[in-house]
Design a protein around this motif. Structure first.
Motif, PDB file in Angstrom:
ATOM      1  N   GLY A  11      26.805  22.369  -9.707  1.00  0.00           N
ATOM      2  CA  GLY A  11      26.332  23.707 -10.053  1.00  0.00           C
ATOM      3  C   GLY A  11      25.523  23.730 -11.331  1.00  0.00           C
ATOM      4  O   GLY A  11      24.519  24.440 -11.438  1.00  0.00           O
ATOM      5  N   LEU A  12      25.944  22.932 -12.323  1.00  0.00           N
ATOM      6  CA  LEU A  12      25.202  22.862 -13.579  1.00  0.00           C
ATOM      7  C   LEU A  12      23.820  22.253 -13.364  1.00  0.00           C
ATOM      8  O   LEU A  12      22.827  22.756 -13.913  1.00  0.00           O
ATOM      9  N   ILE A  13      23.751  21.198 -12.563  1.00  0.00           N
ATOM     10  CA  ILE A  13      22.446  20.592 -12.258  1.00  0.00           C
ATOM     11  C   ILE A  13      21.544  21.617 -11.582  1.00  0.00           C
ATOM     12  O   ILE A  13      20.379  21.785 -11.962  1.00  0.00           O
ATOM     13  N   CYS A  14      22.070  22.325 -10.591  1.00  0.00           N
ATOM     14  CA  CYS A  14      21.275  23.332  -9.886  1.00  0.00           C
ATOM     15  C   CYS A  14      20.842  24.462 -10.815  1.00  0.00           C
ATOM     16  O   CYS A  14      19.711  24.943 -10.732  1.00  0.00           O
ATOM     17  N   ALA A  15      21.731  24.890 -11.687  1.00  0.00           N
ATOM     18  CA  ALA A  15      21.390  25.971 -12.620  1.00  0.00           C
ATOM     19  C   ALA A  15      20.294  25.528 -13.589  1.00  0.00           C
ATOM     20  O   ALA A  15      19.359  26.286 -13.873  1.00  0.00           O
ATOM     21  N   LEU A  16      20.391  24.294 -14.093  1.00  0.00           N
ATOM     22  CA  LEU A  16      19.361  23.804 -15.011  1.00  0.00           C
ATOM     23  C   LEU A  16      18.007  23.674 -14.323  1.00  0.00           C
ATOM     24  O   LEU A  16      16.965  23.992 -14.912  1.00  0.00           O
ATOM     25  N   VAL A  17      18.019  23.237 -13.082  1.00  0.00           N
ATOM     26  CA  VAL A  17      16.759  23.141 -12.334  1.00  0.00           C
ATOM     27  C   VAL A  17      16.202  24.532 -12.067  1.00  0.00           C
ATOM     28  O   VAL A  17      14.987  24.742 -12.151  1.00  0.00           O
ATOM     29  N   GLN A  18      17.062  25.483 -11.773  1.00  0.00           N
ATOM     30  CA  GLN A  18      16.593  26.854 -11.545  1.00  0.00           C
ATOM     31  C   GLN A  18      15.964  27.422 -12.822  1.00  0.00           C
ATOM     32  O   GLN A  18      14.923  28.087 -12.766  1.00  0.00           O
ATOM     33  N   GLU A  22      12.110  28.699 -13.338  1.00  0.00           N
ATOM     34  CA  GLU A  22      11.794  30.051 -13.803  1.00  0.00           C
ATOM     35  C   GLU A  22      10.977  30.062 -15.092  1.00  0.00           C
ATOM     36  O   GLU A  22      10.118  30.917 -15.281  1.00  0.00           O
ATOM     37  N   LYS A  23      11.244  29.132 -15.990  1.00  0.00           N
ATOM     38  CA  LYS A  23      10.647  29.162 -17.321  1.00  0.00           C
ATOM     39  C   LYS A  23       9.363  28.336 -17.443  1.00  0.00           C
ATOM     40  O   LYS A  23       8.694  28.411 -18.470  1.00  0.00           O
ATOM     41  N   THR A  24       9.043  27.529 -16.447  1.00  0.00           N
ATOM     42  CA  THR A  24       7.806  26.741 -16.504  1.00  0.00           C
ATOM     43  C   THR A  24       6.923  27.106 -15.325  1.00  0.00           C
ATOM     44  O   THR A  24       7.354  27.788 -14.398  1.00  0.00           O
ATOM     45  N   LYS A  25       5.709  26.623 -15.357  1.00  0.00           N
ATOM     46  CA  LYS A  25       4.786  26.862 -14.255  1.00  0.00           C
ATOM     47  C   LYS A  25       4.708  25.659 -13.324  1.00  0.00           C
ATOM     48  O   LYS A  25       3.780  25.541 -12.543  1.00  0.00           O
ATOM     49  N   LEU A  26       5.708  24.774 -13.421  1.00  0.00           N
ATOM     50  CA  LEU A  26       5.734  23.607 -12.551  1.00  0.00           C
ATOM     51  C   LEU A  26       5.985  24.036 -11.111  1.00  0.00           C
ATOM     52  O   LEU A  26       6.823  24.886 -10.844  1.00  0.00           O
ATOM     53  N   MET A  27       5.266  23.418 -10.202  1.00  0.00           N
ATOM     54  CA  MET A  27       5.454  23.691  -8.781  1.00  0.00           C
ATOM     55  C   MET A  27       6.731  22.998  -8.308  1.00  0.00           C
ATOM     56  O   MET A  27       7.133  21.971  -8.868  1.00  0.00           O
ATOM     57  N   PRO A  28       7.392  23.539  -7.278  1.00  0.00           N
ATOM     58  CA  PRO A  28       8.646  22.940  -6.799  1.00  0.00           C
ATOM     59  C   PRO A  28       8.518  21.465  -6.413  1.00  0.00           C
ATOM     60  O   PRO A  28       9.432  20.683  -6.656  1.00  0.00           O
ATOM     61  N   GLY A  29       7.405  21.082  -5.825  1.00  0.00           N
ATOM     62  CA  GLY A  29       7.209  19.681  -5.460  1.00  0.00           C
ATOM     63  C   GLY A  29       7.214  18.765  -6.671  1.00  0.00           C
ATOM     64  O   GLY A  29       7.789  17.670  -6.634  1.00  0.00           O
ATOM     65  N   ARG A  30       6.609  19.207  -7.745  1.00  0.00           N
ATOM     66  CA  ARG A  30       6.582  18.398  -8.971  1.00  0.00           C
ATOM     67  C   ARG A  30       7.966  18.313  -9.605  1.00  0.00           C
ATOM     68  O   ARG A  30       8.347  17.295 -10.172  1.00  0.00           O
ATOM     69  N   ILE A  31       8.723  19.391  -9.509  1.00  0.00           N
ATOM     70  CA  ILE A  31      10.084  19.373 -10.038  1.00  0.00           C
ATOM     71  C   ILE A  31      10.938  18.410  -9.225  1.00  0.00           C
ATOM     72  O   ILE A  31      11.742  17.657  -9.780  1.00  0.00           O
ATOM     73  N   MET A  32      10.741  18.392  -7.905  1.00  0.00           N
ATOM     74  CA  MET A  32      11.488  17.457  -7.065  1.00  0.00           C
ATOM     75  C   MET A  32      11.167  16.015  -7.429  1.00  0.00           C
ATOM     76  O   MET A  32      12.070  15.176  -7.531  1.00  0.00           O
ATOM     77  N   VAL A  33       9.904  15.722  -7.633  1.00  0.00           N
ATOM     78  CA  VAL A  33       9.505  14.362  -8.029  1.00  0.00           C
ATOM     79  C   VAL A  33      10.091  14.023  -9.396  1.00  0.00           C
ATOM     80  O   VAL A  33      10.573  12.908  -9.618  1.00  0.00           O
ATOM     81  N   LEU A  34      10.076  14.977 -10.308  1.00  0.00           N
ATOM     82  CA  LEU A  34      10.655  14.766 -11.638  1.00  0.00           C
ATOM     83  C   LEU A  34      12.148  14.442 -11.540  1.00  0.00           C
ATOM     84  O   LEU A  34      12.635  13.540 -12.227  1.00  0.00           O
ATOM     85  N   LEU A  35      12.865  15.128 -10.666  1.00  0.00           N
ATOM     86  CA  LEU A  35      14.291  14.883 -10.509  1.00  0.00           C
ATOM     87  C   LEU A  35      14.569  13.497  -9.922  1.00  0.00           C
ATOM     88  O   LEU A  35      15.437  12.773 -10.400  1.00  0.00           O
ATOM     89  N   VAL A  36      13.830  13.119  -8.889  1.00  0.00           N
ATOM     90  CA  VAL A  36      14.032  11.803  -8.280  1.00  0.00           C
ATOM     91  C   VAL A  36      13.711  10.699  -9.274  1.00  0.00           C
ATOM     92  O   VAL A  36      14.477   9.734  -9.426  1.00  0.00           O
TER      93      VAL A  36
END
Length: 118
Positions: A11-18, A22-36
């Protein structure tokens, strides 16, 4: 206690990603790549396995865990096959999870009859 740790860590990981979404203009695909990539780097440094040992599925199921799985597969393949393991290890380690996602996604599309948005 294992379930509780998995629940709050996941839940903490999901909350931090959320919050990141919300706070950046990063696209979801880029966030996914960043996480992997982050999971792979943390695994290469040896920091992610103790985290998985503590949190279980709460750390291994999110995309960070997928990066960890890929890096763990590459490490094992390099030990067995040498340089060629750099190219095959990630595929071998991630094949089962990727195949399951494709198969279950296809089955869900058969059950729920998805429609294209207009």
């Amino acid at each position: 206690m294992d379930y509780l740790n998995a629940f709050w860590v996941g839940g903490l990981i999901c909350a931090l990603v959320q919050i990141l979404m919300e706070k950046t203009k990063l696209m979801p695909g880029r966030i996914m790549v960043l996480l992997v990539c982050s999971g792979a780097v943390l695994s290469a440094l040896g920091w992610y396995q103790p985290f998985v040992d503590f949190a279980g599925a709460g750390a291994s199921v999110p995309l960070l865990g997928f990066g960890h799985t890929l890096m763990k597969g590459v490490k094992e393949a390099v030990e067995q096959n040498g340089f060629l393991g750099l190219f095959t290890g990630g595929f071998q380690a991630g094949a089962a999870g990727t195949a399951a996602a494709l198969i279950f996604g296809y089955l869900a599309s058969l059950v729920f009859k998805p429609k294209m948005k207009k």
